[in-house]
Design a protein around this motif. Structure first.
Motif, PDB file in Angstrom:
ATOM      1  N   THR A 151       0.805  -1.221   0.000  1.00 15.36           N
ATOM      2  CA  THR A 151       0.000   0.000   0.000  1.00 15.36           C
ATOM      3  C   THR A 151       0.835   1.267   0.000  1.00 15.36           C
ATOM      4  O   THR A 151       0.363   2.323  -0.432  1.00 15.36           O
ATOM      5  N   ASN A 210     -10.273   0.065  -1.381  1.00 11.47           N
ATOM      6  CA  ASN A 210     -11.349   0.603  -2.215  1.00 11.47           C
ATOM      7  C   ASN A 210     -11.701  -0.340  -3.364  1.00 11.47           C
ATOM      8  O   ASN A 210     -12.178   0.100  -4.410  1.00 11.47           O
ATOM      9  N   ASN A 215     -11.190   4.500  -8.298  1.00  9.85           N
ATOM     10  CA  ASN A 215     -11.476   4.514  -6.873  1.00  9.85           C
ATOM     11  C   ASN A 215     -12.825   5.185  -6.610  1.00  9.85           C
ATOM     12  O   ASN A 215     -13.098   6.275  -7.104  1.00  9.85           O
ATOM     13  N   GLU A 245       1.449   2.128  -7.649  1.00 19.96           N
ATOM     14  CA  GLU A 245       1.570   3.108  -8.727  1.00 19.96           C
ATOM     15  C   GLU A 245       2.831   3.942  -8.557  1.00 19.96           C
ATOM     16  O   GLU A 245       3.541   4.219  -9.539  1.00 19.96           O
ATOM     17  N   LEU A 278      -5.910   3.711 -10.145  1.00 22.30           N
ATOM     18  CA  LEU A 278      -6.179   4.311  -8.839  1.00 22.30           C
ATOM     19  C   LEU A 278      -7.030   5.569  -8.960  1.00 22.30           C
ATOM     20  O   LEU A 278      -8.082   5.691  -8.324  1.00 22.30           O
ATOM     21  N   THR A 279      -6.608   6.480  -9.801  1.00 19.99           N
ATOM     22  CA  THR A 279      -7.330   7.747  -9.948  1.00 19.99           C
ATOM     23  C   THR A 279      -8.666   7.544 -10.648  1.00 19.99           C
ATOM     24  O   THR A 279      -9.691   8.114 -10.251  1.00 19.99           O
ATOM     25  N   ASP A 303      -6.215  -3.551  -1.479  1.00 23.76           N
ATOM     26  CA  ASP A 303      -6.999  -2.418  -1.950  1.00 23.76           C
ATOM     27  C   ASP A 303      -8.219  -2.218  -1.057  1.00 23.76           C
ATOM     28  O   ASP A 303      -9.186  -2.977  -1.121  1.00 23.76           O
ATOM     29  N   GLU A 349      -3.283   0.234  -3.982  1.00 26.42           N
ATOM     30  CA  GLU A 349      -3.207   1.585  -3.457  1.00 26.42           C
ATOM     31  C   GLU A 349      -1.964   2.285  -3.998  1.00 26.42           C
ATOM     32  O   GLU A 349      -1.261   1.755  -4.860  1.00 26.42           O
ATOM     33  N   SER A 350      -1.686   3.460  -3.491  1.00 27.21           N
ATOM     34  CA  SER A 350      -0.692   4.337  -4.114  1.00 27.21           C
ATOM     35  C   SER A 350       0.713   3.754  -4.163  1.00 27.21           C
ATOM     36  O   SER A 350       1.501   4.111  -5.034  1.00 27.21           O
ATOM     37  N   LYS A 381     -13.382  -2.245 -10.826  1.00 30.50           N
ATOM     38  CA  LYS A 381     -11.975  -2.637 -10.936  1.00 30.50           C
ATOM     39  C   LYS A 381     -11.848  -4.104 -11.338  1.00 30.50           C
ATOM     40  O   LYS A 381     -11.038  -4.458 -12.204  1.00 30.50           O
ATOM     41  N   CYS A 436      -2.238  -6.747  -8.989  1.00 26.37           N
ATOM     42  CA  CYS A 436      -3.208  -6.699  -7.888  1.00 26.37           C
ATOM     43  C   CYS A 436      -2.468  -6.674  -6.554  1.00 26.37           C
ATOM     44  O   CYS A 436      -1.594  -7.514  -6.308  1.00 26.37           O
TER      45      CYS A 436
END
Length: 306
Positions: free
Chosen positions: A67, A166, A138, A121, A134-135, A164, A117-118, A171, A161
């Protein structure tokens, strides 16, 4: 089947701690369940880390948690009072980025669709790989009319994967569409397959559990990066060049941390502050056994004044 591995040695005395520490120069440390629970550092851990470093031990924080990027992990470590730099942190997100870039030679004109999560990325972009998901997705709810808008995308070269919070149907639908495209060879990568993870108030579903809808629908197994799998292990030794005989993996899970060390033929230490119990580790039917067991990683601080 009864395990044929030696019974783990339980470290309980200061003399045990000193003898153990003298055997190793490098410690690979899991984080959740070993160093902290949530945002609470476990008792004695800060003193143990300082004590080991003062005695010339190398500490590498090896985590399946994808994450956070290494840069953000450094910030978390700082908030918790733990000194660490990016080179001290080896996460499944970083290993995934390295694997795509250096092993798979991922094309620069292709993108990775990320469920996660971030941290994933950020690490992908750090090595020059385009990441999306993500952007865009979500918090986006999906209606039945939206299925017609989800189509194959020739620019997607991989689906990664990770954990996550969210995770939603959109997704999963997009990832399935990309991976189910028979005209493209899309890489399917899971940052780790932990079934659960420890939190301050209990155990909750982990990345491996969240990925099951895709695995089941596709009838396809992903490449798994995180502990205890070989890609993570190969990336670790290529980055740190440690002596396996003087290296010890410290963790709280038998099926990830301890098996990871066993796969690398290095010693393992299981702490009892996370997922697995001493009873589970000593069960004659348990095929994965640690070399050593200690109540808490923080206990080593007791040896500093001895």
């Amino acid at each position: 089947m009864v395990s044929s591995e030696p019974t783990p040695k339980k470290l309980t005395t200061i003399e045990d701690y000193k003898t153990f520490l003298d055997k190793f120069d490098t410690f690979m440390l899991d984080c959740d369940g070993v160093l902290w629970h949530g945002n609470r550092v476990l008792d004695g851990v800060l003193d143990t880390i300082n004590f080991l470093r003062q005695n010339g031990k190398k500490l590498v924080f090896v985590t399946n948690n994808s994450t956070l990027s290494r840069a953000n992990y450094v910030k978390k470590f700082q908030k918790l009072g733990i000194e660490a730099s990016e080179k001290d942190i080896f996460s499944s997100a970083f290993a995934t980025a390295v694997y795509l870039k250096e092993i798979l030679k991922f094309p620069s004109d292709q993108k990775v669709y990320v469920i996660g999560e971030s941290g994933i990325e950020d690490e992908l972009r750090e090595v020059g790989i385009q990441a999306i998901g993500l952007t865009e997705d979500n918090g986006t709810m999906m209606n039945h009319s939206d299925f017609g808008q989800i189509e194959p995308d020739a620019t997607i070269g991989a689906v990664v994967c990770g954990f996550d919070l969210n995770l939603n149907y959109r997704k999963l639908a997009k990832a399935f569409m990309y991976l189910n495209n028979k005209k493209q060879n899309i890489h399917f990568i899971l940052t780790n397959d932990d079934s659960t993870f420890p939190a301050p108030n209990g155990i909750f579903p982990g990345t491996g559990s969240l990925a099951q809808p895709l695995i089941h629908a596709l009838k396809r197994q992903p490449l798994v990066m995180g502990k205890p799998n070989k890609p993570m292990l190969d990336c670790f030794f290529s980055n740190y060049h440690t002596d396996p005989e003087r290296t010890c993996m410290v963790g709280d899970r038998l099926d990830t941390d301890i098996d990871f060390g066993r796969n690398g033929n290095i010693a393992t230490l299981m702490v009892l502050t996370g997922v697995n119990t001493e009873e589970e580790a000593l069960d004659p039917n348990q095929p994965i056994k640690p070399s050593y067991i200690i109540q808490s990683f923080g206990d080593f601080a007791k040896a500093k004044d001895a």
